[in-house]
Design a protein around this motif. Structure first.
Motif, mmCIF file in Angstrom:
data_model
loop_
_atom_site.group_PDB
_atom_site.id
_atom_site.type_symbol
_atom_site.label_atom_id
_atom_site.label_comp_id
_atom_site.label_asym_id
_atom_site.label_seq_id
_atom_site.Cartn_x
_atom_site.Cartn_y
_atom_site.Cartn_z
ATOM 1 N N LYS A 1 0.811 -1.221 0.000
ATOM 2 C CA LYS A 1 0.000 0.000 0.000
ATOM 3 C C LYS A 1 0.844 1.271 0.000
ATOM 4 N N GLY A 2 2.148 1.129 0.205
ATOM 5 C CA GLY A 2 3.009 2.300 0.302
ATOM 6 C C GLY A 2 3.182 2.781 1.726
ATOM 7 N N VAL A 3 2.929 1.887 2.679
ATOM 8 C CA VAL A 3 3.066 2.218 4.091
ATOM 9 C C VAL A 3 4.463 1.834 4.571
ATOM 10 N N ALA A 4 5.100 2.704 5.344
ATOM 11 C CA ALA A 4 6.381 2.374 5.970
ATOM 12 C C ALA A 4 6.124 1.386 7.089
ATOM 13 N N VAL A 5 6.949 0.382 7.211
ATOM 14 C CA VAL A 5 6.734 -0.686 8.187
ATOM 15 C C VAL A 5 7.706 -0.562 9.347
ATOM 16 N N LEU A 6 7.171 -0.678 10.555
ATOM 17 C CA LEU A 6 7.971 -0.783 11.770
ATOM 18 C C LEU A 6 7.673 -2.149 12.357
ATOM 19 N N ARG A 7 8.668 -3.022 12.372
ATOM 20 C CA ARG A 7 8.448 -4.384 12.869
ATOM 21 C C ARG A 7 8.374 -4.380 14.386
ATOM 22 N N GLY A 8 7.393 -5.116 14.914
ATOM 23 C CA GLY A 8 7.200 -5.222 16.351
ATOM 24 C C GLY A 8 5.776 -5.607 16.665
ATOM 25 N N ASP A 9 5.517 -5.840 17.939
ATOM 26 C CA ASP A 9 4.157 -6.154 18.381
ATOM 27 C C ASP A 9 3.845 -5.324 19.622
ATOM 28 N N LEU A 10 2.705 -5.598 20.260
ATOM 29 C CA LEU A 10 2.280 -4.780 21.397
ATOM 30 C C LEU A 10 3.161 -4.940 22.625
ATOM 31 N N ASP A 11 3.968 -5.982 22.650
ATOM 32 C CA ASP A 11 4.887 -6.153 23.776
ATOM 33 C C ASP A 11 6.254 -5.523 23.505
ATOM 34 N N ASP A 12 6.455 -5.043 22.284
ATOM 35 C CA ASP A 12 7.729 -4.410 21.925
ATOM 36 C C ASP A 12 7.584 -2.907 22.157
ATOM 37 N N LEU A 13 7.744 -2.513 23.403
ATOM 38 C CA LEU A 13 7.505 -1.115 23.763
ATOM 39 C C LEU A 13 8.550 -0.175 23.180
ATOM 40 N N ASP A 14 9.744 -0.669 22.936
ATOM 41 C CA ASP A 14 10.766 0.173 22.305
ATOM 42 C C ASP A 14 10.348 0.545 20.883
ATOM 43 N N ALA A 15 9.818 -0.427 20.155
ATOM 44 C CA ALA A 15 9.361 -0.154 18.790
ATOM 45 C C ALA A 15 8.181 0.806 18.808
ATOM 46 N N ILE A 16 7.254 0.589 19.717
ATOM 47 C CA ILE A 16 6.089 1.478 19.818
ATOM 48 C C ILE A 16 6.531 2.902 20.148
ATOM 49 N N ARG A 17 7.500 3.027 21.046
ATOM 50 C CA ARG A 17 8.008 4.363 21.407
ATOM 51 C C ARG A 17 8.645 5.046 20.195
ATOM 52 N N ARG A 18 9.413 4.294 19.413
ATOM 53 C CA ARG A 18 10.042 4.880 18.222
ATOM 54 C C ARG A 18 8.988 5.325 17.213
ATOM 55 N N GLY A 19 7.969 4.505 17.040
ATOM 56 C CA GLY A 19 6.921 4.862 16.094
ATOM 57 C C GLY A 19 6.193 6.120 16.510
#
Length: 301
Positions: A43-61
């Protein structure tokens, strides 16, 4: 606006991402699997790999975005405590990342349990507070950040956000009807469920992100309340099955875990949301969707 979306490849999230892109926004989506990542990239969306337990990824996003839509939830009905804890931690992480930015933070919530004896409305405060409550008290936890410079907004969804491809509550009720050979409703079937088509829900979320003030409670509700007996009758007609009442004591045996909810009153209005956002639902109604085969086509489980 660049928007970070959790649950970007889910049922509501996918439709919302499409609406965001069509409106000219850019999106980064959280993806926990290769399949989800590939669907988003297409779809042209940038992907950030992680899930709801990956709080570091969520914080970066969240830190790298101009607005956040938190639409993901584990929905692990066998382990509600873990689901609630994960939900609360994700909301806290996003809120902390947005402190002092005045950026919008839309949190998915629901209309269940907001009112007794009448349809819920946007003026009803969410009664679920604290980590041990439903969804970990995430709606109220998000609102804690309003005084810290976060434009927190609650997007309260109907118990059914319906459409072709939905694998939520109505799909489970349809599956139970197929398995039992009868389309059931609980008791007299007079309790009502609010409903909204997924396309209308997606547009409301996007409008809320763009326009709603801090502390707003938005209702993704197109139909205030459809009697559950009418839902069962529509499913019976679509499947060619008889329709019958299920004793409340047998509801979980007949429907599975959804039997805990199908007998509940979950009606709601959206008058204030419509006025605030100039939002008017245009999609088909739930019974119309069922009759048209949205839940009975060959591809529907």
């Amino acid at each position: 606006m660049h928007v970070f979306v959790t649950g970007a490849s889910g049922w509501i999230g996918s439709a919302t991402v499409d609406d965001l892109l069509a409106a000219g926004h850019s999106v980064t989506g959280l993806a926990r699997s290769d399949a989800s990542a590939a669907a988003l990239e297409t779809k042209g969306v940038a992907v950030l790999r992680g899930d709801l337990d990956d709080l570091d990824a969520i914080r970066r996003g969240a830190t790298g975005a101009e607005g956040v839509l938190h639409l993901a939830n584990k929905h692990d009905w066998a382990n509600a405590a873990a689901t609630n804890a994960s939900e609360r931690a994700a909301v806290e992480t996003i809120g902390e990342a947005l402190v002092g930015t005045d950026r919008p933070f839309v949190v998915a919530s629901g209309v269940a349990g907001l009112a007794q004896g009448r349809p819920a409305n946007e003026g009803d405060a969410n009664p679920f507070v604290g980590p041990d409550s439903m969804r970990g008290g995430s709606e109220n936890r998000a609102f804690d950040f309003v005084d810290q410079g976060v434009r927190s907004i609650a997007a309260r969804f109907s118990p059914t956000t319906h459409g072709t491809g939905d694998h939520g509550f109505i799909a489970l009720i349809v599956a139970a009807a197929r398995a039992a050979g009868v389309s059931g409703y609980i008791g007299e079937g007079t309790n009502r469920w609010a409903a909204v088509h997924v396309s209308d829900a997606a547009r409301m979320v996007r409008l809320g992100l763009e326009q709603a003030p801090a502390g707003a409670r938005l209702h993704a509700v197109a139909e205030t309340g459809i009697p559950t007996r009418a839902i069962a009758e529509a499913i019976g007609d679509a499947l060619g099955l008889p329709v019958t009442s299920i004793d409340p004591a047998d509801a979980v045996d007949h429907f599975g875990f959804i039997g805990q909810f199908f007998g509940m009153e979950m009606s709601a209005t959206s008058d204030e949301t419509r006025k605030l956002l100039d939002w008017e639902p245009t999609g088909p109604g739930l019974l119309e969707d069922i009759a048209a085969g949205a839940y009975t086509a060959a591809h529907v489980a």
